[in-house]
Motif scaffolding. Structure first.
Motif, PDB file in Angstrom:
ATOM      1  N   GLY A 263      11.496   0.194   8.127  1.00  0.00           N
ATOM      2  CA  GLY A 263      11.827  -0.919   8.738  1.00  0.00           C
ATOM      3  C   GLY A 263      10.959  -1.276  10.069  1.00  0.00           C
ATOM      4  N   GLN A 264      10.037  -0.395  10.248  1.00  0.00           N
ATOM      5  CA  GLN A 264       9.028  -0.232  11.215  1.00  0.00           C
ATOM      6  C   GLN A 264       7.926  -1.225  11.009  1.00  0.00           C
ATOM      7  N   GLN A 265       7.589  -2.327  12.069  1.00  0.00           N
ATOM      8  CA  GLN A 265       6.380  -3.022  11.579  1.00  0.00           C
ATOM      9  C   GLN A 265       5.104  -2.216  12.341  1.00  0.00           C
ATOM     10  N   VAL A 266       4.054  -2.107  11.537  1.00  0.00           N
ATOM     11  CA  VAL A 266       3.006  -1.614  11.964  1.00  0.00           C
ATOM     12  C   VAL A 266       1.823  -2.491  11.720  1.00  0.00           C
ATOM     13  N   LYS A 267       0.707  -2.049  12.781  1.00  0.00           N
ATOM     14  CA  LYS A 267      -0.631  -2.874  12.728  1.00  0.00           C
ATOM     15  C   LYS A 267      -1.772  -2.074  11.946  1.00  0.00           C
ATOM     16  N   ALA A 268      -2.693  -2.930  11.677  1.00  0.00           N
ATOM     17  CA  ALA A 268      -3.947  -2.074  10.989  1.00  0.00           C
ATOM     18  C   ALA A 268      -4.400  -1.063  11.949  1.00  0.00           C
ATOM     19  N   GLY A 269      -4.460   0.152  11.546  1.00  0.00           N
ATOM     20  CA  GLY A 269      -5.029   1.055  12.506  1.00  0.00           C
ATOM     21  C   GLY A 269      -3.903   2.027  13.217  1.00  0.00           C
ATOM     22  N   ASP A 270      -2.567   1.759  12.907  1.00  0.00           N
ATOM     23  CA  ASP A 270      -1.407   2.379  13.421  1.00  0.00           C
ATOM     24  C   ASP A 270      -1.359   3.928  12.453  1.00  0.00           C
ATOM     25  N   GLN A 271      -1.218   4.907  13.101  1.00  0.00           N
ATOM     26  CA  GLN A 271      -0.999   6.044  12.304  1.00  0.00           C
ATOM     27  C   GLN A 271       0.185   6.190  11.380  1.00  0.00           C
ATOM     28  N   LEU A 272       0.046   6.543  10.251  1.00  0.00           N
ATOM     29  CA  LEU A 272       1.176   6.462   9.291  1.00  0.00           C
ATOM     30  C   LEU A 272       1.854   7.846   9.143  1.00  0.00           C
ATOM     31  N   GLY A 273       0.873   8.875   8.937  1.00  0.00           N
ATOM     32  CA  GLY A 273       1.101  10.130   8.564  1.00  0.00           C
ATOM     33  C   GLY A 273       0.001  11.246   8.687  1.00  0.00           C
ATOM     34  N   LEU A 274       0.296  12.269   8.080  1.00  0.00           N
ATOM     35  CA  LEU A 274      -0.838  13.319   8.033  1.00  0.00           C
ATOM     36  C   LEU A 274      -1.196  13.685   6.685  1.00  0.00           C
ATOM     37  N   VAL A 275      -2.350  13.940   6.139  1.00  0.00           N
ATOM     38  CA  VAL A 275      -2.671  14.411   4.954  1.00  0.00           C
ATOM     39  C   VAL A 275      -2.030  15.687   4.531  1.00  0.00           C
ATOM     40  N   GLY A 276      -1.749  15.765   3.066  1.00  0.00           N
ATOM     41  CA  GLY A 276      -0.939  16.940   2.811  1.00  0.00           C
ATOM     42  C   GLY A 276      -1.261  17.126   1.142  1.00  0.00           C
ATOM     43  N   GLN A 277      -0.197  18.072   0.684  1.00  0.00           N
ATOM     44  CA  GLN A 277      -0.425  18.566  -0.701  1.00  0.00           C
ATOM     45  C   GLN A 277       0.868  18.441  -1.196  1.00  0.00           C
ATOM     46  N   THR A 278       2.132  17.604  -0.852  1.00  0.00           N
ATOM     47  CA  THR A 278       3.304  17.519  -1.324  1.00  0.00           C
ATOM     48  C   THR A 278       3.429  16.672  -2.808  1.00  0.00           C
TER      49      THR A 278
ATOM     50  N   ALA B 264       0.816  -1.197  -0.204  1.00  0.00           N
ATOM     51  CA  ALA B 264      -0.111   0.080  -0.036  1.00  0.00           C
ATOM     52  C   ALA B 264       1.038   1.024   0.183  1.00  0.00           C
ATOM     53  N   ILE B 265       0.678   2.213  -0.955  1.00  0.00           N
ATOM     54  CA  ILE B 265       1.185   3.471  -1.083  1.00  0.00           C
ATOM     55  C   ILE B 265       0.296   4.420  -0.493  1.00  0.00           C
ATOM     56  N   TYR B 266       1.045   5.205   0.334  1.00  0.00           N
ATOM     57  CA  TYR B 266       0.165   6.644   0.638  1.00  0.00           C
ATOM     58  C   TYR B 266       0.957   7.823   0.584  1.00  0.00           C
ATOM     59  N   GLY B 267       0.573   8.638  -0.582  1.00  0.00           N
ATOM     60  CA  GLY B 267       0.974   9.715  -0.834  1.00  0.00           C
ATOM     61  C   GLY B 267       0.576  10.899  -0.805  1.00  0.00           C
ATOM     62  N   HIS B 268       1.564  12.091  -0.815  1.00  0.00           N
ATOM     63  CA  HIS B 268       1.206  13.381  -0.707  1.00  0.00           C
ATOM     64  C   HIS B 268       1.142  13.797   0.752  1.00  0.00           C
ATOM     65  N   SER B 269       1.960  13.114   1.678  1.00  0.00           N
ATOM     66  CA  SER B 269       1.649  13.616   3.186  1.00  0.00           C
ATOM     67  C   SER B 269       2.163  14.859   3.383  1.00  0.00           C
ATOM     68  N   SER B 270       1.714  15.520   4.390  1.00  0.00           N
ATOM     69  CA  SER B 270       2.155  16.648   4.964  1.00  0.00           C
ATOM     70  C   SER B 270       3.469  16.244   6.082  1.00  0.00           C
ATOM     71  N   ALA B 271       3.379  15.093   6.544  1.00  0.00           N
ATOM     72  CA  ALA B 271       4.452  14.566   7.600  1.00  0.00           C
ATOM     73  C   ALA B 271       4.068  12.926   7.331  1.00  0.00           C
ATOM     74  N   VAL B 272       5.108  12.169   7.734  1.00  0.00           N
ATOM     75  CA  VAL B 272       5.065  10.976   8.092  1.00  0.00           C
ATOM     76  C   VAL B 272       5.456  10.588   9.713  1.00  0.00           C
ATOM     77  N   SER B 273       4.731   9.776  10.193  1.00  0.00           N
ATOM     78  CA  SER B 273       4.817   9.346  11.419  1.00  0.00           C
ATOM     79  C   SER B 273       5.614   8.081  11.859  1.00  0.00           C
ATOM     80  N   VAL B 274       6.186   7.633  10.889  1.00  0.00           N
ATOM     81  CA  VAL B 274       6.816   6.153  11.123  1.00  0.00           C
ATOM     82  C   VAL B 274       8.269   6.196  10.500  1.00  0.00           C
ATOM     83  N   LYS B 275       8.964   5.130  10.596  1.00  0.00           N
ATOM     84  CA  LYS B 275      10.287   5.060   9.815  1.00  0.00           C
ATOM     85  C   LYS B 275      10.356   3.889   9.224  1.00  0.00           C
TER      86      LYS B 275
END
Length: 235
Positions: free
Chosen positions: A174-189, A161-172
């Motif tokens: 190599g990090q393992q994430v679960k469904a529902g974990d915050q990945l970033g913030l909506v933006g216009q980049t 899954a690719i999440y694009g145009h974020s104003s900021a990202v919240s993960v790094k």
């Protein structure tokens, strides 16, 4: 004739046989017992005594017993682990979620302005948090060409899954994430017109329409409904 007859008794005089008494049954029994005991003793002497067995042989016997017990224990543990795994799988079904809430579905998958639009755009105010739609490994977190600031999550089934145009990202990465974990913030980049989340699904390196892909997993991204088929089945 009379002289011969009278002289015959003298021929056997002094040779009278003394009768021998019959053997006692007790003596026969005792003799048999002694003979049997001797045979038993002889047979016992032919068997090896425990202390006469080589220490190497005893060690091998002990080792064989331990190995047999260890193998049985491993088999039992493996069977228990298999049962626990099946129980866990049945108790914890896969979770697929919407990437965010309260958006406008815009620009579906397909040709747009003469070019292939390989994802869907979900319009929401800048700074709106978005989350992982499924468990996975973050393989990209940062600037990604025309996607701007982007997050890529690889799922266990090989899809991405690719999440694009974020104003900021919240993960790094190599990090393992679960469904529902915050990945970033909506933006216009990146190459974006207006604030929105661009979501793409890739299978075996090729983009697929996120709408039917997620519908097969119980999520209707157009209707903004999660686990739609599970809820229908439950009702």
């Amino acid at each position: 004739m009379r002289q011969r007859l009278s002289s015959e008794p003298d021929r056997y005089r002094g040779r009278r046989r003394v009768p021998t008494p019959p053997r006692s049954r007790y003596a026969a029994v005792v003799t048999t017992a002694f003979v049997g005991a001797g045979i038993v003793a002889l047979g016992a002497s032919a068997l090896p005594d425990a202390k006469d067995v080589s220490p190497t042989v005893l060690d091998e016997l002990k080792q064989a017993s331990v190995t047999s017990q260890d193998a049985a224990a491993r088999a039992d543990n493996a069977d228990r682990a298999s049962r626990d795994s099946r129980s866990k799988d049945s108790a914890e079904p896969e979770v697929w979620l919407l990437p965010l809430q309260g958006y406008d579905f815009n620009s579906p998958y397909g040709v747009r302005w003469g070019k292939m639009h390989t994802g869907v755009d979900l319009v929401a105010p800048e700074g709106t948090p978005y989350v992982a739609i499924h468990d996975g490994l973050v393989t990209k977190a940062g600037w990604f060409g025309g996607y701007g600031n982007a997050v890529i999550v690889q799922h266990a089934d090989g899809s991405e899954a690719i999440y694009g145009h974020s104003s900021a990202v919240s993960v790094k990465e190599g990090q393992q994430v679960k469904a529902g974990d915050q990945l970033g913030l909506v933006g216009q980049t990146g190459h974006a017109y207006g604030t929105h989340l661009h979501l793409e699904i890739h299978v075996k390196g090729q983009p697929e329409d996120p709408v039917p892909f997620l519908q097969e997993r119980g999520v209707d991204i157009k209707l903004q409904v999660e686990a739609i088929y599970s809820e229908v089945a439950a009702s």
